[in-house]
Design a protein around this motif. Sequence first.
Motif, mmCIF file in Angstrom:
data_model
loop_
_atom_site.group_PDB
_atom_site.id
_atom_site.type_symbol
_atom_site.label_atom_id
_atom_site.label_comp_id
_atom_site.label_asym_id
_atom_site.label_seq_id
_atom_site.Cartn_x
_atom_site.Cartn_y
_atom_site.Cartn_z
ATOM 1 N N SER A 139 0.808 -1.208 0.000
ATOM 2 C CA SER A 139 0.000 0.000 0.000
ATOM 3 C C SER A 139 0.847 1.265 0.000
ATOM 4 C CB SER A 139 -0.930 0.036 1.211
ATOM 5 O OG SER A 139 -1.648 -1.149 1.330
ATOM 6 N N ARG A 140 1.844 1.251 0.903
ATOM 7 C CA ARG A 140 2.625 2.469 1.087
ATOM 8 C C ARG A 140 3.817 2.553 0.146
ATOM 9 N NH1 ARG A 140 6.790 2.873 4.586
ATOM 10 N NH2 ARG A 140 6.081 0.993 5.636
ATOM 11 N N ASN A 141 4.644 1.524 0.123
ATOM 12 C CA ASN A 141 5.886 1.582 -0.660
ATOM 13 C C ASN A 141 5.640 1.599 -2.179
ATOM 14 O OD1 ASN A 141 7.448 1.639 1.642
ATOM 15 N ND2 ASN A 141 7.642 -0.579 1.734
ATOM 16 N N LEU A 142 4.607 0.910 -2.633
ATOM 17 C CA LEU A 142 4.334 0.904 -4.081
ATOM 18 C C LEU A 142 3.923 2.291 -4.565
ATOM 19 C CD1 LEU A 142 4.365 -1.025 -6.444
ATOM 20 C CD2 LEU A 142 1.970 -1.536 -6.015
ATOM 21 N N GLU A 143 3.177 3.026 -3.727
ATOM 22 C CA GLU A 143 2.815 4.392 -4.065
ATOM 23 C C GLU A 143 4.057 5.271 -4.198
ATOM 24 O OE1 GLU A 143 -0.110 5.402 -4.808
ATOM 25 O OE2 GLU A 143 0.305 7.549 -4.982
ATOM 26 N N LYS A 144 5.000 5.081 -3.260
ATOM 27 C CA LYS A 144 6.249 5.835 -3.343
ATOM 28 C C LYS A 144 7.009 5.495 -4.631
ATOM 29 C CE LYS A 144 6.957 6.204 1.658
ATOM 30 N NZ LYS A 144 7.850 5.868 2.792
ATOM 31 N N LEU A 145 6.994 4.224 -4.974
ATOM 32 C CA LEU A 145 7.701 3.803 -6.200
ATOM 33 C C LEU A 145 7.125 4.493 -7.440
ATOM 34 C CD1 LEU A 145 9.684 1.861 -7.679
ATOM 35 C CD2 LEU A 145 7.805 0.227 -7.762
ATOM 36 N N ALA A 146 5.791 4.513 -7.530
ATOM 37 C CA ALA A 146 5.160 5.145 -8.682
ATOM 38 C C ALA A 146 5.512 6.623 -8.745
ATOM 39 C CB ALA A 146 3.651 4.950 -8.616
ATOM 40 N N GLU A 147 5.432 7.286 -7.596
ATOM 41 C CA GLU A 147 5.753 8.705 -7.575
ATOM 42 C C GLU A 147 7.225 8.957 -7.913
ATOM 43 O OE1 GLU A 147 2.120 10.109 -7.281
ATOM 44 O OE2 GLU A 147 3.938 11.344 -7.312
ATOM 45 N N ARG A 148 8.069 8.038 -7.481
ATOM 46 C CA ARG A 148 9.497 8.202 -7.776
ATOM 47 C C ARG A 148 9.750 8.246 -9.278
ATOM 48 N NH1 ARG A 148 13.993 3.452 -6.741
ATOM 49 N NH2 ARG A 148 15.673 4.408 -7.966
ATOM 50 N N PHE A 149 9.152 7.305 -10.008
ATOM 51 C CA PHE A 149 9.412 7.269 -11.451
ATOM 52 C C PHE A 149 8.644 8.355 -12.202
ATOM 53 C CE2 PHE A 149 12.139 3.748 -12.361
ATOM 54 C CZ PHE A 149 12.099 2.971 -11.203
ATOM 55 N N LEU A 181 1.687 2.677 -17.251
ATOM 56 C CA LEU A 181 2.079 1.652 -16.290
ATOM 57 C C LEU A 181 2.362 2.266 -14.925
ATOM 58 C CD1 LEU A 181 2.904 -1.248 -15.632
ATOM 59 C CD2 LEU A 181 5.151 -0.732 -16.549
ATOM 60 N N LEU A 182 3.013 3.414 -14.895
ATOM 61 C CA LEU A 182 3.293 4.086 -13.626
ATOM 62 C C LEU A 182 1.999 4.497 -12.928
ATOM 63 C CD1 LEU A 182 6.341 6.299 -14.629
ATOM 64 C CD2 LEU A 182 6.351 4.278 -13.179
ATOM 65 N N LEU A 183 1.025 4.952 -13.711
ATOM 66 C CA LEU A 183 -0.255 5.317 -13.111
ATOM 67 C C LEU A 183 -0.999 4.092 -12.587
ATOM 68 C CD1 LEU A 183 -1.497 7.932 -15.738
ATOM 69 C CD2 LEU A 183 -0.478 8.379 -13.502
ATOM 70 N N GLN A 184 -0.870 2.995 -13.295
ATOM 71 C CA GLN A 184 -1.551 1.772 -12.888
ATOM 72 C C GLN A 184 -0.967 1.189 -11.604
ATOM 73 O OE1 GLN A 184 -4.171 0.316 -13.615
ATOM 74 N NE2 GLN A 184 -3.902 -1.639 -12.560
ATOM 75 N N VAL A 185 0.308 1.491 -11.330
ATOM 76 C CA VAL A 185 0.962 0.941 -10.142
ATOM 77 C C VAL A 185 0.224 1.329 -8.864
ATOM 78 C CG1 VAL A 185 3.075 1.109 -8.753
ATOM 79 C CG2 VAL A 185 3.208 0.732 -11.200
ATOM 80 N N LYS A 186 -0.382 2.509 -8.899
ATOM 81 C CA LYS A 186 -1.070 2.988 -7.695
ATOM 82 C C LYS A 186 -2.285 2.142 -7.335
ATOM 83 C CE LYS A 186 0.369 7.781 -8.447
ATOM 84 N NZ LYS A 186 -0.054 9.192 -8.626
ATOM 85 N N ARG A 187 -2.782 1.359 -8.284
ATOM 86 C CA ARG A 187 -3.977 0.542 -8.033
ATOM 87 C C ARG A 187 -3.650 -0.898 -7.616
ATOM 88 N NH1 ARG A 187 -8.097 1.994 -13.016
ATOM 89 N NH2 ARG A 187 -8.337 4.216 -12.554
#
Length: 735
Positions: A64-74, A102-108
Amino acid sequence: MTSPAKFRKDKEIVAEYETQVKEVRAQLVEQLKCLDQQCELRVQLLQDLQDFFRKKAEIEVDYSRNLEKLAERFLTKTRSTKDHLLKKEHSILSPVNCWNLLLLQVKRESRDHATLSDLYLNNIIPRFAQISEDSGRLFKKSKEVGVQLQEDLMKVLNELYTVMKTYHMYNTDSINAESKLKDAEKQEEKQMGRSGRQQDDRQTPRSPDTLTSIKTDEKPVRRSSVKKIEKMKEKRQAKYTENKLKAIKARNEYLLALEATNSCVFKYYIHDLSDIIDCCDLGYHASLQRALRTYLSAEQNVETSKHSGLETLEGAAESLEANGDKQKLMETYNNVFCPPARFDFQSHMGDTMGVVCAQQPLEVELLQRCQQLQSRLSTLKIENEEVKKTMEATLSTIQDMVTVEDYDVSECFHHSNSMESVKSTFSESYLSKPSLAKRRANQQETEQFYFTKLKEFLEGRNLITRLEAKHDLIDKTLEESQKTDCCLSSGRRNSAVRKQESGEAIPLMVKSCIRFISRHGLQHEGIFRVSGSQVEVNDIKNAFERGEDPLAGDQNDHDMDSIAGVLKLYFRGLDHALFPKEVFHDLISCVSMESLHERAVHIKKVLQSLPSKTLIIMRYLFAFLNHLSQYSEENMMDPYNLAICFGPTLMSVPEGNDQVSCQAHVNELIKTIIIHHNTIFPGLQDLQGPIYTIPGAGDDFCDSPHCEPPLVEEPAPDTVSVRHNSEDVTVALTV
């Protein structure tokens, strides 16, 4: 001697040519730099994708938390890119569009973290590494081909420079020789004037001593001087004639080389660059699509609630398209990939003739050269066509290799979600099969063979382009000089064909082809729409030109599409289209008429002004086409489809008109004539000549006005029934 102004002019011409070549050379360098930059951007993109999935696999536990950070990072990395060109690429290329989605989809994303993590590490990341390796290898091979083509192009430009210098040198010699000849003529005139004055002196009474002195001093000098001047004039006249001929030949060679060079340059910028970019993209989009589909398959089996977001990404993956990205790339770098300005003829001082000279004694030489070029082109085109077929077959094999549907990983989710179960399933997956190494080796071997054939094809097309340019220019020059008639294509009709066509209302080629199709090809699917064998078309055409009938008899050993191609080629090769341009607008105006009766009457009225021989051929041809259209359920060629095939051939759109809209009207007009041919064209009572008859009902046509064999089957006189698109349509038509 050549004046200083002439030297300055030559220097300006050379400087202008060198400047243009320098610009082309700079453009070629920028093209390679651009391709290198694309390779770097692609490798960086693939590296980013690998880094992304690797990091994503590590943070699946705290999704939930780290994947959101990953998407924002890229996403932040993409937005903060300082490289302007990279930003530009991010906005236009379809792979980058997929990357952004793909980066936007990561948040879901959610759930099944262990399975997803294993798939990221052991399936998707290796795929991107493989794509990166393949892309680098293909870029390297494509660049080698591009460098070779550029070297060939520069060699052609250097050859043009040499020919241009030779042309200017010979023209300089010609001018100098002409100047010397004029000096000799002036000396001769001066000497002749002196002789006249001496003659007058003889008629004047003088003392005997004075007369003797004049004869003694002047007679030997005058005879010797006149003889010497005449000899000098003859030599200079011969020298001038020789230099003038050399100058004309040099100009011809320069114009031919100029035409070939421009064609070669145009071919490189319009075709070769496109092919090289295709090679750079070979398999890249398909392989990237496979990797993304692997990710999609995993996500779709994890949670159905994510379908809306995944469908968006799937649409982006489906839109991965090499040609679209190639077009966007060439539009973005338009100044790099656009063809340079056409090389113009740089005339020598005093030379106002900017065309190839076909005057004697050069006409025979040009004719022989034209025939040699035509013979060589025929051989080269056949050879290059075979190479092209091999290359296309190899390309199809490569595409089959890179488009294999191996991205479905649903089986990984049919068992327990434990790590042991996932690894056990993956051990039998695509990347773990023992045949992978062999398939990779086969792919690389196939790629090598493809590039070999591609290089051979491009070089052959290069040579064909240059030879065609020279041949067409020579042929055009000879036609304008001799004003001879052409038959079919650019070839010349022999005496047998001219005699035959002048004595028969229906040319043998038309009559024989229609007879053959009527007997054997009425049910042939795609007749006149599918192209036949060019080799067989040429053989049949050449036989007709020799006065032979290769389709005589009942043998059916010819390709039906080739026979149809010969018939269309005949009408396309006429000096003037079957429907003259003078009646174009009168005929087209009837298309807007809603009443079919009024339309047919209008067409008939317009065609009455045409020669009877033309009307006989039209009547024969359209009766055959109507008969052929009655088998549309088998041959798929209803009147409209036949009109599409014959419209551009029978009626050309005059210059200055909208080709697209006018061609649609032409097709509608031809369709109307096919359907209502029996109403539009006069019968035997009004127009004596051959008519088309159904095979088996007698001879193919009847010349006697009293002979009325059954025509193509027609409905009642007041109606015409036509089968169109497998539906029976009856059109009421009052006769």
